[in-house]
Design a protein around this motif. Structure first.
Motif, mmCIF file in Angstrom:
data_model
loop_
_atom_site.group_PDB
_atom_site.id
_atom_site.type_symbol
_atom_site.label_atom_id
_atom_site.label_comp_id
_atom_site.label_asym_id
_atom_site.label_seq_id
_atom_site.Cartn_x
_atom_site.Cartn_y
_atom_site.Cartn_z
ATOM 1 N N ILE A 44 -18.834 -71.568 28.743
ATOM 2 C CA ILE A 44 -18.241 -71.667 27.411
ATOM 3 C C ILE A 44 -18.732 -70.517 26.531
ATOM 4 N N GLN A 45 -20.031 -70.215 26.632
ATOM 5 C CA GLN A 45 -20.584 -69.108 25.851
ATOM 6 C C GLN A 45 -19.940 -67.785 26.249
ATOM 7 N N THR A 46 -19.710 -67.596 27.554
ATOM 8 C CA THR A 46 -19.067 -66.365 28.017
ATOM 9 C C THR A 46 -17.645 -66.263 27.494
ATOM 10 N N MET A 47 -16.925 -67.377 27.483
ATOM 11 C CA MET A 47 -15.566 -67.382 26.936
ATOM 12 C C MET A 47 -15.582 -66.994 25.459
ATOM 13 N N ASN A 48 -16.571 -67.494 24.736
ATOM 14 C CA ASN A 48 -16.668 -67.152 23.315
ATOM 15 C C ASN A 48 -17.001 -65.680 23.126
ATOM 16 N N TYR A 58 -12.258 -78.319 26.343
ATOM 17 C CA TYR A 58 -13.486 -77.766 26.924
ATOM 18 C C TYR A 58 -14.690 -78.153 26.070
ATOM 19 N N LEU A 59 -14.523 -78.104 24.743
ATOM 20 C CA LEU A 59 -15.623 -78.434 23.841
ATOM 21 C C LEU A 59 -15.929 -79.926 23.880
ATOM 22 N N MET A 153 -14.468 -64.465 38.451
ATOM 23 C CA MET A 153 -14.493 -63.279 37.600
ATOM 24 C C MET A 153 -15.404 -63.495 36.386
ATOM 25 N N LEU A 154 -15.364 -64.701 35.804
ATOM 26 C CA LEU A 154 -16.239 -65.008 34.675
ATOM 27 C C LEU A 154 -17.709 -64.938 35.091
ATOM 28 N N ALA A 155 -18.000 -65.480 36.292
ATOM 29 C CA ALA A 155 -19.381 -65.440 36.786
ATOM 30 C C ALA A 155 -19.842 -63.995 36.973
ATOM 31 N N ALA A 156 -18.952 -63.151 37.496
ATOM 32 C CA ALA A 156 -19.302 -61.735 37.677
ATOM 33 C C ALA A 156 -19.530 -61.056 36.335
#
Length: 249
Positions: A44-48, A58-59, A153-156
């Motif tokens: 969630i932090q990465t998305m933000n 999600y929240l 991709m988000l993890a990378a």
């Protein structure tokens, strides 16, 4: 620079939880709440940080996980008399979440099976075949973007940001410099075209400015969506490899 992007590839919080369970190789019936909550909040932090339009569901799931984690840290309450007619057993929120995940996983697997059957059915024709060999171009089969998911991709990207911060804090710009996603897409295609071979995901992030990192990541996702690049990850947590498709070259 502000970006508000909503990606269809994110199917919902249950889909993200299933991805984490698979990635962390844990039993769906024995979920370590503390660990899964920390990983979920990291996504969630990465998305933000990417300034994506994170859906409210999600929240809500994040709040649910935090509540379950907090409750498990508290001492077990005194059990009331089960013979009391007014006694109502307390519902375990973790058990309820596990049942939701199992049901969602079941429906997702059925949907994938139906999609496979649909693909097979599309290959069946009732009309007698004609000789169309002269119209078929001599091209190699095009690989599909099933090597790495959006969550991979988000993890990378998480790993990339951590590595950047360990080496040197991300720089910020005082003067605004517009960097469009479309322009960055063209630049990524040029880089892949000039390399003439597969390149590492991290090699596309040469800039140390946060806005440029975000635009580059969104450009790669958009190229995946447009089926112009092939993204591959051979094993879990391996480096992601990106290659330009033949028709794009």
């Amino acid at each position: 620079m502000q970006y508000s992007v909503k990606l269809d590839a994110f199917e919902g919080p249950l889909d993200l939880l299933l991805h984490l369970i698979k990635r962390m190789e844990i039993d769906i019936y024995d979920i370590p709440v503390s660990k899964i909550t920390d990983q979920y909040l990291l996504y969630i932090q990465t998305m933000n940080e990417l300034e994506l339009d994170v859906a409210s569901e999600y929240l809500v799931m994040a709040a649910t996980l935090i509540a379950i984690k907090s409750k498990m840290l508290l001492p077990n309450p005194v059990i009331e008399d089960e013979n009391d007619e007014h006694y109502e057993p307390e519902i375990d929120p973790l058990e309820e979440l596990v049942q939701q995940l199992i049901e969602y996983k079941r429906y997702k697997e059925v949907a994938q099976d139906l999609q496979g059957l649909e693909s097979e059915r599309m290959l069946i024709f009732t009309k007698a075949p004609d000789d169309l060999s002269e119209f078929i171009p001599d091209l190699p089969p095009v690989p599909q973007n099933d090597g790495a998911s959006v969550y991979d991709m988000l993890a990378a990207f998480q790993k990339l940001l951590r590595r950047q911060k360990l080496q040197k804090p991300l720089q910020t710009r005082i003067a605004r410099q517009d960097v469009s996603v479309d322009k960055r897409m063209d630049e990524v295609i040029d880089i892949l075209r000039q390399s003439r071979e597969r390149v590492l995901f991290t090699s596309l992030f040469s800039s140390r400015y946060k806005d440029h990192l975000i635009v580059t990541f969104l450009a790669i996702l958009e190229l995946m969506k447009m089926n112009k690049i092939y993204v591959e990850q051979e094993n879990n947590l391996d480096d992601i490899i990106i290659q330009l498709k033949e028709e794009t070259i």
